[in-house]
Design an enzyme around this catalytic site. Structure first.
Site, PDB file in Angstrom:
ATOM      1  N   VAL A 282       0.833  -1.205   0.000  1.00  0.00           N
ATOM      2  CA  VAL A 282       0.000   0.000   0.000  1.00  0.00           C
ATOM      3  C   VAL A 282       0.864   1.250   0.000  1.00  0.00           C
ATOM      4  O   VAL A 282       0.541   2.246  -0.662  1.00  0.00           O
ATOM      5  CB  VAL A 282      -0.958  -0.022   1.210  1.00  0.00           C
ATOM      6  N   ALA A 283       1.981   1.220   0.714  1.00  0.00           N
ATOM      7  CA  ALA A 283       2.856   2.385   0.759  1.00  0.00           C
ATOM      8  C   ALA A 283       3.523   2.640  -0.583  1.00  0.00           C
ATOM      9  O   ALA A 283       3.778   3.790  -0.956  1.00  0.00           O
ATOM     10  CB  ALA A 283       3.929   2.190   1.839  1.00  0.00           C
ATOM     11  N   GLU A 287      -2.028   5.334  -4.768  1.00  0.00           N
ATOM     12  CA  GLU A 287      -3.457   5.128  -5.044  1.00  0.00           C
ATOM     13  C   GLU A 287      -4.090   6.305  -5.772  1.00  0.00           C
ATOM     14  O   GLU A 287      -5.031   6.139  -6.534  1.00  0.00           O
ATOM     15  CB  GLU A 287      -4.215   4.886  -3.718  1.00  0.00           C
ATOM     16  N   ASP A 329      -5.149  19.998 -44.203  1.00  0.00           N
ATOM     17  CA  ASP A 329      -5.866  20.259 -45.439  1.00  0.00           C
ATOM     18  C   ASP A 329      -5.766  21.749 -45.734  1.00  0.00           C
ATOM     19  O   ASP A 329      -5.388  22.543 -44.870  1.00  0.00           O
ATOM     20  CB  ASP A 329      -7.322  19.817 -45.275  1.00  0.00           C
ATOM     21  N   ASP A 603     -11.553  18.388 -43.014  1.00  0.00           N
ATOM     22  CA  ASP A 603     -12.992  18.537 -42.833  1.00  0.00           C
ATOM     23  C   ASP A 603     -13.800  17.692 -43.796  1.00  0.00           C
ATOM     24  O   ASP A 603     -14.990  17.506 -43.601  1.00  0.00           O
ATOM     25  CB  ASP A 603     -13.405  20.010 -42.974  1.00  0.00           C
ATOM     26  N   ASP A 607     -10.758  13.145 -45.966  1.00  0.00           N
ATOM     27  CA  ASP A 607      -9.779  13.199 -44.875  1.00  0.00           C
ATOM     28  C   ASP A 607      -9.961  12.076 -43.862  1.00  0.00           C
ATOM     29  O   ASP A 607      -9.068  11.820 -43.050  1.00  0.00           O
ATOM     30  CB  ASP A 607      -9.895  14.533 -44.122  1.00  0.00           C
ATOM     31  N   GLU A 672       6.842   6.924   3.552  1.00  0.00           N
ATOM     32  CA  GLU A 672       5.839   5.927   3.919  1.00  0.00           C
ATOM     33  C   GLU A 672       6.438   4.529   4.045  1.00  0.00           C
ATOM     34  O   GLU A 672       5.965   3.719   4.837  1.00  0.00           O
ATOM     35  CB  GLU A 672       4.700   5.920   2.875  1.00  0.00           C
ATOM     36  N   THR A 702      -5.120  13.649   2.249  1.00  0.00           N
ATOM     37  CA  THR A 702      -4.310  14.864   2.249  1.00  0.00           C
ATOM     38  C   THR A 702      -3.586  15.085   0.930  1.00  0.00           C
ATOM     39  O   THR A 702      -3.212  16.209   0.604  1.00  0.00           O
ATOM     40  CB  THR A 702      -3.269  14.800   3.385  1.00  0.00           C
TER      41      THR A 702
END
Length: 891
Positions: A282-283, A287, A329, A603, A607, A672, A702
């Site tokens: 987890v450290a 996450e 174009d 457009d 294309d 951690e 935090t």
């Protein structure tokens, strides 16, 4: 369903074509049309299937970090730590929810696209002309096409003549003439003078045609099918994040597995050792990384939408920042897709009265209306008259007209009669031979050979400049003579002058091209238009640096792959003219094979294949076709080329900001992990300085808002003055890891560990001695609060990669200030509220502890600021060599 329509030879004479289609000039009977609709299917384009939401949602749970957290949750469950297992599952669901919701919102932003084909068509059924749904047209139907109509199917003209706008298929801005009795000229179908195609627009004339192909068997259907081949590839950011997450997952698992036996050998029980391994995993797992990246990209999507660009895929924002080549174009992208008069030639020299007479005659000899989407040339003439102070009201013009000699594709001119006056406009080589007199400064005079030669030379000069030239003439005679017939009326004309016009570049394009060049991005023009015209436009907007290399479609087709690679590899910007959809696709693939990140703009339907294949396809939202918008990754709602450059800048900033919050998140892995190492290596003699739930409170509580605020950080100086980063340059590189783990991480770990042991020393603890619950909770709270304090310093340090914090403003990121305020409040709630103290194992800190923690942010930021100052003293060149993906011109 049969494929018979694809076998029709539409270029054969009408009698043979009718026999092949089992039809005739009066069309089909209703019952036969209904039968063929069952055989051939509806006349509509099939669209690429969109991704289904269950699969998208499931994909969020197969990410490496999600799988790793699932493993941690299972271990916690078997270790009888139910609360921890539930917390980890909540983390997984939170990550998946964030990513899924943002992807769904981005896709829905472009789902409301109108059908490309018109809703209805005029068709002969049972010998009568009726209005029928366009989707019910079948091969063998006879349709009527008039000015303003959009063609509903591929068809062969059987009577009449029309001018059609083929720009959606071939990129040419000037309408093309199609006539029923046109000569059969070998060459591409799009150049056949007797054929009209689905999705094109009729700008002038009237004709009838027999339908030869419908739906996906049309030219537009063929191109649409070509654009849907292949699969969507992952963007550079997606590939890099996936690679980084696998590395993180492998490192976390390796750490957990390696230290599990260490914990057992150190005297921990298996349950404690498993808990310890879960803590390490987890450290090590950030996450908040995936939701933070997702939200940062989503913020970029919203920002671009406000600026005129709708992004269909979140990662496309970052892909834009990686762009090395733009293939654009011409018509409607670099230009306005509307003609504008730029030059007038008058036989007697420039005079206001003569210019007004010329403008009035040219505008009167039109059938377009100012509010219509008619012939761009005629609309330009109406605007010319208005600008010269002689506006022509379309309704009054039509009411006063007594005769109309429509544009003839063979003679290349048209004439209108109003009372005793005839006005003629057309190709100079068609109109000039009919002129015997000229309007000059002294009035009407004989047309001398000298004036005729001057007019011819002017036509040549304008043509070389890429302008379209029309000659305008008039004749005053009896109304009866002028209405008696074209051959008699169009004789003995008086030349009024020449009108030269061009489809002008968009005003913002030159500056946008200059910005792209400054950013190290090459711009190639790929158009179906005439080479010299495209080269002129390219030169006007700054593409090619005054040395335009023009390559025609025929030349491109004759090139081998090696020749094309050499052409594109010499660093020169090229104008590809008369290009085909296959040619565009080939250019795109050649650039990508050389490692370029290609942005393809366009457009038209032509294309679409290249838009689909490019790293980032950019379609026009206003003038673009739905097929192009469907194939593209980004749609410009303002059709502004400059928006592309703004999007590239936004993409670069997003990538830099992703690095900033990755640095911020990674920096906390060290403080951690270190507490668990101290606990394990001491064999439990030192109490565990941090609990797993406190780690989750840091990573998801935090840490999140400051990380999101870093994702909105404004650009460092020099962002668009540096070359594109290498596609191989990852989000995570050596220098980032050095700053995160070796500099900020180690500094934070030292400070946090000092705070933990200082708290133990104040409680009178000795190694191996028992510690009361209150003293232990206060010590772990010091570790928790120390990491939070270090996060504040890390957040300010991460705001710049090379520049000093002062250069961007210490308090300029208000979102970050708000995130830090939330971080402090969140930590205080966990530390001081009794209900949460029981859950997270925290205890209230006194004034001495808070005073001890107060310098932590300044110390962490100060160490990194000194490091960046050292880099700046070494010089920008050395810094660039160390960090090619995060260069800056700031010194």
């Amino acid at each position: 369903m049969t494929t018979a329509p694809a076998e029709v030879d539409e270029r054969q004479p009408p009698t043979e074509l009718f026999r092949h289609l089992r039809s005739g000039p009066t069309g089909l009977r209703s019952r036969e049309a209904a039968r063929r609709l069952t055989v051939y299917g509806p006349n509509e384009l099939s669209r690429r299937q969109t991704r289904h939401w269950p699969r998208q949602l499931l994909a969020q749970f197969t990410q490496p970090l999600a799988v790793l957290l699932m493993v941690a949750a299972v271990l916690a469950w078997f270790g009888h730590t139910v609360a921890l297992a539930a917390a980890v599952v909540a983390v997984i669901l939170l990550n998946a929810g964030f990513a899924f919701v943002q992807e769904q919102q981005a896709e829905r932003a472009v789902e409301a696209l109108a059908a490309f084909l018109p809703m209805s068509a005029r068709v002969l059924r049972d010998g009568e002309l009726v209005e029928a749904p366009a989707r019910e047209l079948v091969p063998g139907d006879v349709i009527e096409v008039t000015e303003g109509d959009r063609v509903c199917a591929d068809a062969r003209l059987i009577e009449g003549a029309v001018a059609v706008d083929l720009s959606a298929l071939n990129g040419e801005s000037a309408p093309a003439v199609r006539t029923a009795d046109g000569d059969l000229v070998p060459g591409p179908l799009l150049e056949a003078r007797e054929l009209v195609f689905s999705g094109t627009s009729c700008t002038a004339g009237q004709a009838r045609a027999v339908v030869t192909h419908t739906g996906m068997h049309t030219e537009i259907g063929r191109i649409a099918a070509l654009s849907q081949r292949g699969r969507v590839e992952a963007s550079p950011l997606e590939r890099q994040v996936r690679r980084a997450t696998w590395i993180i997952a492998a490192a976390a698992v390796a750490a957990g597995v390696a230290f599990l036996p260490i914990g057992v050998l150190a005297g921990l029980g298996w349950a404690a050792a498993i808990s310890f391994a879960i803590g390490l995993i987890v450290a090590n797992v950030p996450e908040g990384l995936l939701p933070t990246i997702t939200l940062a990209l989503a913020a970029g999507v919203r920002e671009l939408a406000r600026a005129g660009a709708v992004v269909k895929r979140l990662s496309a924002v970052e892909t834009l920042g990686s762009t090395t080549v733009i293939c654009t174009d011409k018509t409607g992208t670099l230009t306005e897709n509307r003609m504008r008069v730029t030059q007038l030639w008058l036989p007697g020299g420039e005079q206001d009265a003569a210019a007004r007479a010329l403008a009035l005659a040219a505008a009167t000899c039109t059938t377009a209306h100012a509010a219509d989407r008619g012939d761009p040339t005629e609309l330009a003439l109406l605007r010319l008259a208005a600008e010269r102070g002689v506006p022509v009201d379309a309704a009054a013009r039509d009411a006063a007209r007594t005769a109309l000699y429509a544009f003839d594709p063979r003679t290349k001119r048209m004439s209108t009669v109003t009372g005793d006056r005839l006005y003629t406009k057309g190709a100079p080589e068609s109109v000039l031979p009919l002129c015997t007199r000229v309007l000059d400064a002294g009035g009407i005079a004989e047309l001398t050979e000298a004036v005729r030669a001057e007019a011819t030379a002017t036509v040549d000069r304008y043509a070389r400049a890429g302008l379209r030239v029309l000659a305008v003439a008039q004749r005053v005679a009896s109304a009866g003579l002028l209405a008696a017939g074209r051959e008699n009326a169009e004789a003995g004309l008086t030349l009024l002058g020449l009108v030269a016009m061009v489809d002008p570049p968009r005003a913002a394009v030159p500056a946008a091209v200059a910005d792209a060049h400054r950013a190290g991005i090459r711009v190639h023009v790929i158009t179906g238009d005439y080479g010299p015209t495209a080269a002129t436009i390219a030169a006007e907007v700054g593409i090619g640096d005054g040395h335009q290399r023009v390559v025609t479609g025929a030349e491109l087709d004759a090139m081998g792959d090696a020749d094309l690679d050499r052409l594109l590899g010499d660093g020169q910007e090229i104008v590809f003219a008369r290009s085909s959809p296959e040619g565009k696709l080939r250019i795109c693939e050649a650039l990508r094979s050389e490692g370029h990140i290609v942005a393809m703009t366009g457009d038209g339907v032509n294309d679409a294949p290249a838009l689909r294949r490019a790293d980032i396809g950019v379609a026009m939202g206003r003038s673009g076709t739905d097929v192009a918008r469907e194939a593209a990754t980004m749609v410009l709602t303002d059709d502004n080329f400059a928006t592309i450059v703004r999007a590239i800048e936004a993409g670069r900033r997003v990538f830099d900001n992703v690095r900033k919050f990755v640095l911020y998140i990674f920096a906390h892995a060290v403080p951690e992990v270190v507490p668990f190492l101290i606990f394990a290596l001491s064999g439990g003699a030192v109490p565990l300085p941090l609990t797993v739930l406190q780690i989750l409170a840091i990573d998801l509580g935090t840490e999140t808002l400051p990380a999101l605020a870093l994702g909105r950080e404004r650009a460092e100086p020099g962002l668009m003055a540096r070359p594109p980063r290498s596609p191989k340059a990852g989000v995570i590189d050596r220098r980032l890891l050095w700053r995160a783990w070796g500099l900020l991480g180690v500094t934070s770990a030292i400070l946090v560990t000092a705070g933990f042991f200082w708290s133990l020393w104040r409680a009178g603890w000795q190694p191996g001695a028992a510690l009361s619950g209150a003293d232990y909770d206060r010590a772990t709270t010091m570790t928790f609060a120390g990491i939070v304090a270090c996060q504040i310093g890390t957040a300010f340090a991460a705001r710049t990669d090379y520049a000093s914090l002062r250069s961007i403003g210490v308090f300029s990121n208000r979102l970050l200030l708000g995130g830090i305020a939330f971080e402090l409040v969140f930590a205080a709630v966990l530390i001081y509220l009794p209900p949460l103290q029981a859950v997270f194992g925290t205890a209230a800190l006194g004034g001495a502890e808070l005073a001890f923690l107060a310098p932590f942010p300044l110390l962490v930021w100060g160490v990194d600021e000194l490091y960046r100052a050292w880099l700046r003293r070494r010089g920008s060149r050395t810094a660039h060599q160390e960090a090619p993906s995060c260069e800056s011109s700031t010194s």
